[in-house]
Scaffold this motif. Structure first.
Motif, short mmCIF file in Angstrom:
data_model
loop_
_atom_site.label_atom_id
_atom_site.label_comp_id
_atom_site.label_asym_id
_atom_site.label_seq_id
_atom_site.Cartn_x
_atom_site.Cartn_y
_atom_site.Cartn_z
N PRO A 1 0.81 -1.22 0.00
CA PRO A 1 0.00 0.00 0.00
C PRO A 1 0.84 1.27 0.00
O PRO A 1 1.95 1.31 0.55
CB PRO A 1 -0.81 -0.11 1.29
N LEU A 2 0.31 2.31 -0.64
CA LEU A 2 0.91 3.64 -0.60
C LEU A 2 0.18 4.45 0.46
O LEU A 2 -1.00 4.77 0.31
CB LEU A 2 0.81 4.35 -1.96
N ILE A 3 0.87 4.76 1.56
CA ILE A 3 0.27 5.42 2.72
C ILE A 3 0.53 6.92 2.63
O ILE A 3 1.69 7.35 2.50
CB ILE A 3 0.86 4.85 4.02
N PRO A 4 -0.52 7.75 2.73
CA PRO A 4 -0.31 9.19 2.63
C PRO A 4 0.06 9.84 3.96
O PRO A 4 -0.43 9.44 5.02
CB PRO A 4 -1.67 9.70 2.15
N SER A 5 0.93 10.82 3.90
CA SER A 5 1.24 11.67 5.05
C SER A 5 1.67 13.03 4.52
O SER A 5 2.59 13.12 3.68
CB SER A 5 2.35 11.08 5.91
#
Length: 310
Positions: free
Chosen positions: A216-220
Motif C-alpha cells: 500500500p501507498l500510505i499518505p502523510s
C-alpha cells in the motif's frame, strides 16, 4: 352593513423563535488533524531509561559454514563478531503547557467540558508533531537515516511504476508500505493511468489505499514538498523482521496513551490552571535494508487559480 377594522395575524419569526431553542453544538473542529497512519503502522517498543541500543553483527560474511560430504570430518570453526560501539537512540520529548482559566472551565463547560476539549486539541497537535518528527527529525527521522545504498533517484521526474519497482529491490524482504505526500501518490496514480496500469486498492483500518505490487501507498502530509519535488519512502516494520520500530517510554505519570502523559501543575494566583502535556518517542532503523527512499520525485506545482497541477 358596517365592517370592523381588519386584523392582520403574523407568524412568529425565526429570529424570535430561536431565543427559546437550544442549538446542537459540535466539539471544536481542527483541520490540521490527520489520520497519522505512520504511527498506526509502526511496531512500538517500550524502552528502559529512555535508551534503545541497536546491536549489530560486524561482518556477516565472516561467519563460515560448510556443506561437506559425510566422510569428511573437518569442520570450519567460526564465531559471530559484534559492533563494539553500537548506536544508541535516546527518546525525544515534545512538550507544551496548556493554560485554562478556571472561570472559563467553571462557567462554560456544558455541554462540552472546556478542559477536556482543550486537552484533546492540544494532544492532537502534539501527535501531529510526533509524526512529523518520525519522518523529519535530524537525529532519528526516517529521511535522515536512509543508508546511501538505499537511495534511488526518480528516472523521469514523475513517480512511475519502474521507480517503485526499484524501491522494492532495495527493501525486498517483507516490505510493509510506501509512505508519501498525498500529492505524490496522486502523481503516481496519474502516471499509472497514463500507462494503462491503474493500481488496485486495498482496505486498511477501514480506509482505501492504492497499492503497487500488493504494497500500500500510505499518505502523510509530513513528507515535505519543495519546489514541486518530494520523496517516496519504502519501509519494513517490526523488530522480528529487523525493520523500523517506534520507541516510547512506558508507565509515565499521568499516562494517557503510549508515551504521552498529562499532569496537572496547579492553579496560579491569576486563577489559571496549568497542565503539562508530554510525549516521549523516537524511531530506530534496525538494518540498512529496512528503509529506502526515492528522491527528486516531481509532483507538479499546484495552481490555486484553476486548481490544476503543472
Amino acid at each position: 352593513m358596517a365592517q370592523g377594522p381588519l386584523i392582520h395575524h403574523t407568524a412568529l419569526g425565526d429570529v424570535a423563535a430561536r431565543q427559546l431553542a437550544n442549538a446542537t453544538k459540535t466539539v471544536p473542529q481542527m483541520s490540521s488533524i490527520t489520520p497519522r497512519w505512520l504511527t498506526h503502522l509502526l511496531h512500538w517498543l517500550p524502552v528502559e531509561a529512555g535508551i534503545y541500543r541497536v546491536n549489530k553483527v560486524k561482518d556477516a560474511t565472516a561467519v563460515e559454514v560448510d556443506c561437506s560430504a559425510r566422510d569428511e570430518r573437518e569442520l570450519p570453526q567460526t564465531f559471530v563478531d559484534y559492533v563494539e560501539n553500537p548506536r544508541e537512540y535516546m527518546l525525544s520529548a515534545v512538550n507544551t503547557v496548556l493554560d485554562v482559566h478556571t472561570r472559563v472551565s467553571d462557567l462554560y463547560s456544558s455541554p462540552h467540558n472546556q478542559i477536556a476539549e482543550q486537552l484533546r486539541l492540544t494532544i492532537e497537535t502534539i501527535k501531529e508533531r510526533q509524526e512529523s518528527e518520525l519522518i523529519n527529525n535530524k537525529e532519528y527521522g526516517l529521511l535522515n537515516n536512509v543508508h546511501p545504498n538505499q537511495r534511488v533517484s526518480a528516472r523521469t521526474g514523475a513517480p512511475t511504476p519502474d521507480d517503485l519497482d526499484e524501491l522494492l529491490t532495495k527493501v525486498w524482504k517483507e516490505p510493509g508500505f510506501f509512505l508519501a505526500h498525498p500529492r505524490t501518490i496522486a502523481a503516481f496514480g496519474r502516471e499509472c493511468t497514463r500507462r494503462g496500469v491503474p493500481p488496485p486498492t486495498a482496505s486498511l483500518f477501514g480506509s482505501q489505499f492504492i497499492t503497487w505490487r500488493g504494497v500500500p501507498l500510505i499518505p502523510s502530509d509530513k513528507v515535505g514538498i519543495e519546489d514541486g519535488k518530494s520523496r517516496i519512502l519504502l519501509i519494513r516494520t517490526g523488530e522480528s523482521r529487523q525493520g523500523v520500530v517506534g520507541l516510547y517510554q512506558p508507565n509515565l505519570p499521568g499516562e494517557q496513551s503510549i508515551g504521552l502523559s498529562v499532569r496537572f501543575m496547579g492553579i496560579n494566583d491569576r486563577a489559571i490552571a496549568s497542565y503539562l502535556v508530554s510525549l516521549y518517542c523516537s524511531l530506530a532503523v534496525l538494518t540498512d535494508d529496512a528503509l529506502a527512499v526515492l528522491d527528486d520525485v516531481e509532483v507538479g506545482k499546484y495552481h490555486v487559480y484553476d486548481h490544476t497541477y503543472a
